[in-house]
Structure formats: structure tokens, C-alpha cells
Motif scaffolding. Structure first.
Motif: not given
Length: 423
Positions: A46-47, A52-53, A56-63, A183-187
Motif C-alpha cells: 500500500q505504501m 513518496g517513492y 521505484f514505486a512506478k516500477a513496482w506497480q508495473k511489475s 532511518a527505516p520507515v515502518y509498515a
């Protein structure tokens, strides 16, 4: 003896046939622990579908990554290493690059950036020691031993790429290099670490790297000459595979093993050994008078190990093995057994970490011994390594962390000479 030998071969055939008929890999158990962070109300998927990403998020959504993660089950935890837009563009993954890339290409890139298990700041010690973690990306060309869920027995499994992570001075290190802030972001199902470069998996094994680089011509020749020593020792035919073959097995992304139930048959199973090595340049050999292959051969011909038929033990080691075996943490000719893979990046090669690294001699009853290698830094901050007690000059790492399938190669400008060794 012949009956036992035949029984051994029958069992071997049963195992081989069973392995050949198995089509499915072991399904992984849920990895990692739930991260105790109450503010996380979205999953990684979801994140990455929100703002914000960037690229990389665009590549993720196409994959196919959302489907890949779903296939591992809803309880599995992950860590995703997310390069920023500048890093994505530098790797050719801008809008046009992502648009023209196939889903399979994007899957491979994204799986290499996705680690199995949730990693947060507590995963690291106060020392900048690298932690090896498994990614989702596999390479079916290679294999490695792996324990399936609920089993203490290791089975051949497809090779899975690792990431080696560390935290130093509030920065995240990947394979020894600074890659972003710690500094990780948590999910709900893991963490996201933003990084400053696109990570690329190794494609060459150590032998391919050494043979393809003209800086290592003499080192390659020395390894080959050392190997040939054991091909000509009377009585060693039964053991002509490991531990006496190294250049053609361990460095070539396979580990040959001996079927001791059928003593006279050496069976190579082709398992990849994770490792790191110190590779001396041609100049390193020349500094001690070994300028040609003939010079190296003459050094090695000074002594030849002898196989003792009465006790079935090889006595002595070749001069080249005595000189070079600690370049591979004692694994050249298997002088030591290591309980953990010696995969060390530049941030690991410090006294605080390496002084506690123990080597287990092949003698079953012998206790572990400290590594004889001693690490320090010169005035310019470059890592140096020396055999403890040796009067030879220290070797300096002039290029660190060259990635291979097995692990990093560190280029050194001098040989690591043991105490009392004479050229």
C-alpha cells in the motif's frame, strides 16, 4: 568392501532420482518478527502504491511484485531497499526506461532490493559488522545447501542472492558502501529503507573475475600450479577431488564433496560456497622476486607433499599453499573448517571484528584457533593486512568489495607472507 560400495551407489541413485523428480521448491515459512511499531497502518504494498517513492514505486506497480509477495503468505515480513529518483535515473530507470522494460526485468531488479524478513535498527550491533540477509532473487544456474522448514538436514537449493547490510555513524552500508541514512520507515509487514543507488547482483564467479582481469595473471598461475601439485602425488588418486581441488571447484562456484560411505569415489555436487578472498596483483608477486610463471613454478618445486599409505594422511603442503592459503581464510585445500561463511566487506576488516574471528582446524578434537591475520589502517585510512608475527611488509587493500557470486574480492598490493617463509 565391494558390497558396501554398491550399497552406497544404490542409495546415491535413489537420492538423485528423488531429487530429479521433485518439481517444487520448499515453500518458505513466514520470515522475521512483527515490528513493534503501533503507528504503521499500511502494508508495504500500500505504501509503495502511494506518493513518496517516485520511480521505484512506478516500477513496482508495473511489475509482478504484489503477486510475488502474496504468494509468500500474508504473515511473511519483508524489508525493501528503495533507491531515490536520481539513483533510478542514473541506472537508466527513468519513465521511459521503466516503460520499455519488461515485467520480468523489473521483477529481477525489485526482488534483489527486497529482503526476506523485517530489518530495523535493532538488527545491527554497535560494531559496523555486515549482516547477510536473503533477498527474493534467485539464480538457477547455481545451487547452495539450505535447510527446508522444520528440517535439520541441508538439501541442494537454488542459489539465492544476499544483501550484506551494516549501520555505521547513523548511515546504512550495503556491501561495504554507504547507501543512505539509517532511518527505516515502518509498515505492517516490514520496513522500507531509502537508499542512494540501484543495487546490481553479481554475475561472475571468483574464477571468472580473476581470469578476466590482467592484474591477476600471476595469482591465477600460482593457484593452477598449486592445484597440479596434488594431481601428481602417488596414492592420492582416491582424494583427487577436494580438499585438493580448489581453483576448479570453490573458486568456480562449486564445492565438490566426497562420499565417505564409498571412500574411493569423489562426488562433486556443485554447491556454491560463499567466501571472500584477498587477490594479490602481479606487482605483489614481483615485489618478492616472482616475476614470471617459471619463477612461481620453481618456488613450488622446492617441496612436494607425500601421501603416507600407512595412516592415509597427506604430509606437508606445497610451498604455494603455505604462501597463499590464508588469502582464502584457509579454505584453499580446506586447512580450516569455518562455521560461518567468511564473507567480509571493507567495513568488517577491522581489529574489533576480525580479532575475534576463529578458525576450526580439520582435526576434529582441536579447538578453534584465532585467525592469524591482523588488520590495521595506514596514514591514508587504507586497510592493511599482515600475518601475525611476520616480518614482511603489510599488504594494503587497493580496491575493496568487488562483487562475485561467492562474495567480495579485495585486491592487495603485496603478498600476505607467513612467518619464516623464504623466497
Amino acid at each position: 568392501m565391494k558390497i558396501i560400495k554398491n550399497i552406497g551407489w544404490m542409495w546415491l541413485m535413489v537420492i538423485v532420482c528423488a531429487s530429479a523428480c521433485r518439481k517444487e521448491e520448499f515453500m518458505p515459512e513466514p520470515q522475521g518478527e512483527k515490528v513493534p511499531y503501533t503507528g504503521a497502518d499500511s502494508t508495504l504494498q500500500q505504501m509503495l502504491a502511494g506518493p513518496g517513492y517516485g520511480l521505484f514505486a512506478k516500477a513496482w506497480q508495473k511489475s509482478n511484485m504484489n503477486a510475488v509477495l502474496a504468494s509468500w503468505g500474508s504473515n511473511t515480513m519483508y524489508t525493501v531497499l528503495v533507491p531515490g529518483d536520481d539513483a533510478m535515473r542514473a541506472a537508466g530507470l527513468d519513465d521511459a526506461g521503466i516503460g520499455s522494460a519488461s515485467k520480468e526485468t523489473l521483477d529481477s531488479m525489485l526482488m534483489f532490493h527486497t529482503v526476506i524478513g523485517a530489518i530495523d535498527n535493532r538488527s545491527f550491533t554497535s560494531l559496523p559488522a555486515s549482516v547477510g540477509v536473503r533477498t527474493m532473487l534467485v539464480n538457477p544456474v547455481f545451487s547452495e545447501p539450505l535447510n527446508p522448514p522444520g528440517s535439520a538436514v541441508k538439501y541442494d537449493s537454488v542459489y539465492r542472492y544476499h544483501q550484506y547490510l551494516a549501520v555505521k555513524d547513523q548511515q546504512l552500508l550495503v556491501s561495504g558502501r554507504v547507501a543512505g541514512n539509517a532511518a527505516p520507515v515502518y509498515a505492517k509487514n516490514g520496513t522500507i529503507w531509502k537508499i542512494s543507488r540501484v543495487l546490481k547482483p553479481a554475475r561472475k564467479n571468483m574464477r571468472q573475475l580473476l581470469e578476466g582481469d590482467p592484474r591477476f595473471t600471476l595469482y591465477v598461475a600460482a593457484l593452477q600450479l598449486a592445484e597440479k601439485t596434488y594431481e601428481t602425488i602417488d596414492g592420492l588418486d582416491a582424494l583427487s577431488q577436494p580438499p585438493f581441488m580448489f581453483y576448479n571447484t570453490t573458486l568456480n562456484t562449486s564445492k565438490a564433496e566426497i562420499d565417505w560411505d564409498c571412500y574411493c569415489n569423489a562426488l562433486p555436487f556443485g554447491l556454491t560456497e560463499r567466501n571472500s578472498i584477498f587477490a594479490p596483483t602481479n606487482e605483489a608477486f614481483e615485489k618478492v622476486g616472482l616475476r614470471t610463471v617459471d619463477d612461481i613454478r620453481a618456488l613450488n618445486d622446492r617441496y612436494k607433499p607425500v601421501f603416507d599409505f600407512d595412516i592415509s594422511i597427506l604430509k606437508g603442503r606445497s610451498p604455494l599453499d603455505s604462501l597463499l592459503y590464508m588469502n582464502t581464510w584457509g579454505r584453499q585445500r580446506s586447512f580450516y573448517v569455518l562455521h560461518i561463511p567468511p564473507v567480509f566487506y571493507n567495513n568488517d576488516l577491522i581489529p574489533e571484528i576480525m580479532n575475534g574471528f576463529g578458525l576450526k582446524p580439520l582435526d576434529y578434537y582441536a579447538p578453534p584457533v584465532p585467525s592469524p591475520l591482523e588488520f590495521s589502517k595506514d596514514a591514508n585510512g587504507r586497510i592493511q593486512v599482515q600475518w601475525k608475527g611476520s616480518g614482511a611488509e603489510k599488504a594494503t587493500i587497493i580496491e575493496a568489495d568487488i562483487e562475485t557470486i561467492q562474495g567480495p574480492v579485495h585486491v592487495i598490493d603485496r603478498l600476505i607472507v607467513p612467518p619464516g617463509f623464504h623466497f
